[in-house]
Design a protein around this motif. Structure first.
Motif, mmCIF file in Angstrom:
data_model
loop_
_atom_site.group_PDB
_atom_site.id
_atom_site.type_symbol
_atom_site.label_atom_id
_atom_site.label_comp_id
_atom_site.label_asym_id
_atom_site.label_seq_id
_atom_site.Cartn_x
_atom_site.Cartn_y
_atom_site.Cartn_z
ATOM 1 N N LEU A 15 -59.312 -2.623 16.625
ATOM 2 C CA LEU A 15 -58.365 -2.021 15.686
ATOM 3 C C LEU A 15 -57.209 -2.969 15.380
ATOM 4 N N ARG A 16 -56.716 -3.652 16.394
ATOM 5 C CA ARG A 16 -55.626 -4.616 16.166
ATOM 6 C C ARG A 16 -56.106 -5.783 15.301
ATOM 7 N N LEU A 17 -57.335 -6.233 15.569
ATOM 8 C CA LEU A 17 -57.887 -7.322 14.767
ATOM 9 C C LEU A 17 -58.048 -6.876 13.319
ATOM 10 N N GLN A 18 -58.578 -5.692 13.116
ATOM 11 C CA GLN A 18 -58.784 -5.185 11.762
ATOM 12 C C GLN A 18 -57.456 -5.106 11.004
ATOM 13 N N LYS A 19 -56.412 -4.633 11.656
ATOM 14 C CA LYS A 19 -55.088 -4.548 11.030
ATOM 15 C C LYS A 19 -54.586 -5.945 10.659
ATOM 16 N N ALA A 20 -54.771 -6.908 11.545
ATOM 17 C CA ALA A 20 -54.322 -8.275 11.271
ATOM 18 C C ALA A 20 -55.090 -8.885 10.106
ATOM 19 N N LEU A 21 -56.377 -8.598 10.022
ATOM 20 C CA LEU A 21 -57.195 -9.176 8.954
ATOM 21 C C LEU A 21 -56.744 -8.692 7.578
ATOM 22 N N ARG A 22 -56.164 -7.507 7.518
ATOM 23 C CA ARG A 22 -55.665 -6.973 6.247
ATOM 24 C C ARG A 22 -54.448 -7.755 5.742
ATOM 25 N N SER A 23 -53.771 -8.463 6.642
ATOM 26 C CA SER A 23 -52.515 -9.116 6.263
ATOM 27 C C SER A 23 -52.641 -10.618 6.039
ATOM 28 N N VAL A 24 -53.866 -11.168 6.103
ATOM 29 C CA VAL A 24 -54.037 -12.609 5.919
ATOM 30 C C VAL A 24 -54.832 -12.876 4.638
ATOM 31 N N PRO A 25 -54.650 -14.055 4.053
ATOM 32 C CA PRO A 25 -55.377 -14.396 2.828
ATOM 33 C C PRO A 25 -56.890 -14.540 3.074
ATOM 34 N N ALA A 26 -57.657 -14.399 2.011
ATOM 35 C CA ALA A 26 -59.116 -14.569 2.082
ATOM 36 C C ALA A 26 -59.448 -15.954 2.637
ATOM 37 N N GLY A 27 -60.461 -16.007 3.483
ATOM 38 C CA GLY A 27 -60.893 -17.266 4.076
ATOM 39 C C GLY A 27 -60.076 -17.711 5.275
ATOM 40 N N SER A 28 -59.166 -16.865 5.758
ATOM 41 C CA SER A 28 -58.317 -17.217 6.907
ATOM 42 C C SER A 28 -59.071 -17.058 8.216
ATOM 43 N N ARG A 29 -58.605 -17.776 9.210
ATOM 44 C CA ARG A 29 -59.136 -17.629 10.570
ATOM 45 C C ARG A 29 -58.093 -16.953 11.440
#
Length: 76
Positions: A15-29
């Motif tokens: 859940l924490r990872l999913q939330k973080a992924l929403r806040s980074v640009p496409a193609g981010s690591r």
């Protein structure tokens, strides 16, 4: 970006990872740090649903370091 979910049980790391992924640009690591061994199973399923990919999974001293990549920018 690093998401530190050490000490948390499933499903909190995902859940924490999913939330973080929403806040980074496409193609981010993004790197997830987790001590729950279920993250090794849950994160690939999450990324499959989101269209991203797992780049690497390493374990050291009981801590998983899972590097994931968000889907790339749309082409067109």
């Amino acid at each position: 970006m690093i998401v530190d979910a050490r000490g948390h049980r499933c499903p909190t790391p995902s859940l924490r990872l999913q939330k973080a992924l929403r806040s980074v640009p496409a193609g981010s690591r993004v790197t997830l740090l987790a001590t729950d061994p279920m993250a090794r199973i849950d994160v690939p399923f999450l990324l499959q649903d989101l269209g991203g990919r797992v780049v690497s999974v390493e374990e050291s001293d009981g801590v998983l370091s899972i590097v994931v990549e968000t889907p790339g920018a749309p082409r067109g």
